[in-house]
Motif scaffolding. Sequence first.
Motif, PDB file in Angstrom:
ATOM      1  N   ILE A 140      63.898 -65.555  42.614  1.00 54.82           N
ATOM      2  CA  ILE A 140      64.115 -66.132  41.286  1.00 54.82           C
ATOM      3  C   ILE A 140      63.856 -65.110  40.194  1.00 54.82           C
ATOM      4  N   ASP A 141      62.742 -64.394  40.306  1.00 50.46           N
ATOM      5  CA  ASP A 141      62.399 -63.400  39.286  1.00 50.46           C
ATOM      6  C   ASP A 141      63.428 -62.277  39.214  1.00 50.46           C
ATOM      7  N   SER A 142      64.118 -62.033  40.311  1.00 50.08           N
ATOM      8  CA  SER A 142      65.173 -61.007  40.325  1.00 50.08           C
ATOM      9  C   SER A 142      66.529 -61.595  39.950  1.00 50.08           C
ATOM     10  N   GLU A 143      66.536 -62.869  39.550  1.00 49.06           N
ATOM     11  CA  GLU A 143      67.743 -63.562  39.091  1.00 49.06           C
ATOM     12  C   GLU A 143      68.845 -63.556  40.141  1.00 49.06           C
ATOM     13  N   LEU A 144      68.446 -63.763  41.384  1.00 45.23           N
ATOM     14  CA  LEU A 144      69.401 -63.764  42.493  1.00 45.23           C
ATOM     15  C   LEU A 144      69.853 -65.172  42.876  1.00 45.23           C
ATOM     16  N   LEU A 145      69.097 -66.198  42.463  1.00 44.74           N
ATOM     17  CA  LEU A 145      69.432 -67.569  42.792  1.00 44.74           C
ATOM     18  C   LEU A 145      69.767 -68.362  41.542  1.00 44.74           C
ATOM     19  N   ALA A 146      70.630 -69.355  41.693  1.00 49.88           N
ATOM     20  CA  ALA A 146      70.932 -70.283  40.605  1.00 49.88           C
ATOM     21  C   ALA A 146      70.086 -71.537  40.791  1.00 49.88           C
ATOM     22  N   PRO A 147      69.589 -72.140  39.700  1.00 52.65           N
ATOM     23  CA  PRO A 147      68.895 -73.434  39.842  1.00 52.65           C
ATOM     24  C   PRO A 147      69.816 -74.427  40.534  1.00 52.65           C
ATOM     25  N   LEU A 148      69.233 -75.225  41.422  1.00 47.97           N
ATOM     26  CA  LEU A 148      70.029 -76.179  42.187  1.00 47.97           C
ATOM     27  C   LEU A 148      70.216 -77.462  41.387  1.00 47.97           C
TER      28      LEU A 148
ATOM     29  N   THR B  48      59.403 -76.944  43.138  1.00 48.20           N
ATOM     30  CA  THR B  48      59.823 -76.885  41.734  1.00 48.20           C
ATOM     31  C   THR B  48      59.162 -75.700  41.058  1.00 48.20           C
ATOM     32  N   ILE B  49      59.976 -74.789  40.567  1.00 43.97           N
ATOM     33  CA  ILE B  49      59.500 -73.599  39.867  1.00 43.97           C
ATOM     34  C   ILE B  49      60.269 -73.489  38.558  1.00 43.97           C
ATOM     35  N   LYS B  50      59.551 -73.265  37.473  1.00 42.38           N
ATOM     36  CA  LYS B  50      60.177 -73.174  36.154  1.00 42.38           C
ATOM     37  C   LYS B  50      61.009 -74.421  35.865  1.00 42.38           C
ATOM     38  N   ASP B  51      60.471 -75.563  36.253  1.00 47.93           N
ATOM     39  CA  ASP B  51      61.084 -76.870  36.004  1.00 47.93           C
ATOM     40  C   ASP B  51      62.420 -77.069  36.700  1.00 47.93           C
ATOM     41  N   SER B  52      62.692 -76.303  37.740  1.00 50.59           N
ATOM     42  CA  SER B  52      63.955 -76.429  38.458  1.00 50.59           C
ATOM     43  C   SER B  52      63.728 -76.431  39.961  1.00 50.59           C
ATOM     44  N   LYS B  53      64.662 -77.068  40.674  1.00 49.99           N
ATOM     45  CA  LYS B  53      64.742 -76.931  42.123  1.00 49.99           C
ATOM     46  C   LYS B  53      65.599 -75.700  42.421  1.00 49.99           C
ATOM     47  N   TRP B  54      65.276 -75.029  43.521  1.00 48.08           N
ATOM     48  CA  TRP B  54      66.001 -73.796  43.832  1.00 48.08           C
ATOM     49  C   TRP B  54      66.610 -73.796  45.219  1.00 48.08           C
TER      50      TRP B  54
ATOM     51  N   ASN C 131      70.243 -72.100  49.551  1.00 50.31           N
ATOM     52  CA  ASN C 131      70.194 -71.792  48.124  1.00 50.31           C
ATOM     53  C   ASN C 131      71.541 -71.299  47.631  1.00 50.31           C
ATOM     54  N   ILE C 132      71.929 -71.750  46.438  1.00 50.48           N
ATOM     55  CA  ILE C 132      73.146 -71.262  45.792  1.00 50.48           C
ATOM     56  C   ILE C 132      72.832 -69.944  45.092  1.00 50.48           C
ATOM     57  N   VAL C 133      73.623 -68.942  45.359  1.00 47.64           N
ATOM     58  CA  VAL C 133      73.418 -67.613  44.772  1.00 47.64           C
ATOM     59  C   VAL C 133      73.871 -67.618  43.315  1.00 47.64           C
ATOM     60  N   ASN C 134      73.148 -66.902  42.482  1.00 46.98           N
ATOM     61  CA  ASN C 134      73.573 -66.715  41.099  1.00 46.98           C
ATOM     62  C   ASN C 134      74.931 -66.002  41.074  1.00 46.98           C
ATOM     63  N   ASN C 135      75.869 -66.513  40.280  1.00 47.46           N
ATOM     64  CA  ASN C 135      77.232 -65.974  40.201  1.00 47.46           C
ATOM     65  C   ASN C 135      77.981 -66.107  41.530  1.00 47.46           C
ATOM     66  N   ALA C 136      77.675 -67.152  42.288  1.00 49.38           N
ATOM     67  CA  ALA C 136      78.358 -67.365  43.564  1.00 49.38           C
ATOM     68  C   ALA C 136      79.862 -67.446  43.348  1.00 49.38           C
TER      69      ALA C 136
END
Length: 368
Positions: free
Chosen positions: A101-109, A131-137, A280-285
């Motif tokens: 998450i910190d590397s911005e590799l995943l999108a919030p689910l 739940t991290i940063k108010d989101s499911k991942w 997990n859904i990848v960021n920019n999938a």
Amino acid sequence: MTKLIYNRRKFLGTAAMTGAALASPAYLRRAHAAGGEVNIWTYNNFVPEDFKKQFEDETGIKVNIRLVDDQGKQFNLLVAEATNPTVDIVTVAGHRFLQFIDSELLAPLDTGRLANWGNINPVFSESDWSTIKDSKWGAPILSGMEVLAYNTDLVSPDEARTWDTLFSDKYAGQTAYVLQDMLSIVMLKMGYDGNMVAYLDNPDEAARIVGEARDFLISNKSKVRKYYDGGAEVQQMFVNQDIALACAWNGPIAALMSDGFPVGMSIPQEGSYGFVYTYNIVNNAPNADNAYTFLDAILGSGEIGAEMSRASGFISTYKDAAQHLTDAERAATSFPEEELANMQFFRAEANEMKYKLVDPAVEEIKAA
């Protein structure tokens, strides 16, 4: 092998909540016409072959699987692809979320796009790690946990309900555990947060708690036969009848049970720690809609969860997966609800502080 999903009508009707869901044959034709595919990095046997085939037949979406065998390698591969990933879904263990998450590799689910989200046991989907940063991942699919393993010819189920039995005089010289793992469990047994997240703002209290757990293990050092390192080692000790009890990961013990060895496992009443594999859904999938279609479908029935559990040896997170397992499979890959309620899950927020304290404590116990 039985068909894993269900009839066509039910398959197409499970998730009509969004355009990503299996909404209608017309939508499926559009997805197929667009060259529909979904790219998944996952572990061996995490996508049942029968499910994959029916999903592709029913949706026209081709499932491309790349097998991974290590969380760190998966992370590095994803970092290398940066903002242009070739993958849509990855398989991350919950206690590794922060790194991804910190590397911005995943999108919030977006669980609102998953009509079958409710099929997951809330022990896994709603636990504090999820739940991290108010989101499911991620969507929890399989779990591994540290259990109290015991020779059923020597130890009774009642005795296996508490970690105290592992430190009893009755079984002195007949027990084994991984020392670092045991420190976290002893802290939990004492009523503390073995993840140390509760003490992030109070390092002195964290040091005191680790010291208390260290001293407990030193005082009971004469009762342990061996501090072991790996699953094969604890299996061999049970087979050789060197030990009657152990703290162990469920996987090696489940393998012994499947081979017919007289061993059982429990999650003691004081609790234990585990981890959860998630999709997990990848960021920019590149195929995010198809990724949600796949996730909703694979969450569609306990039968799918049972097959994933049967093939992988891990514990299914699905509510009714156990109904689709044989008695022997159920004993090796599931736990009663009252035991699951005792579970805690590994979290990473305090790892830097925790292991600066735990690693020296391990060496002090060994040297005592």
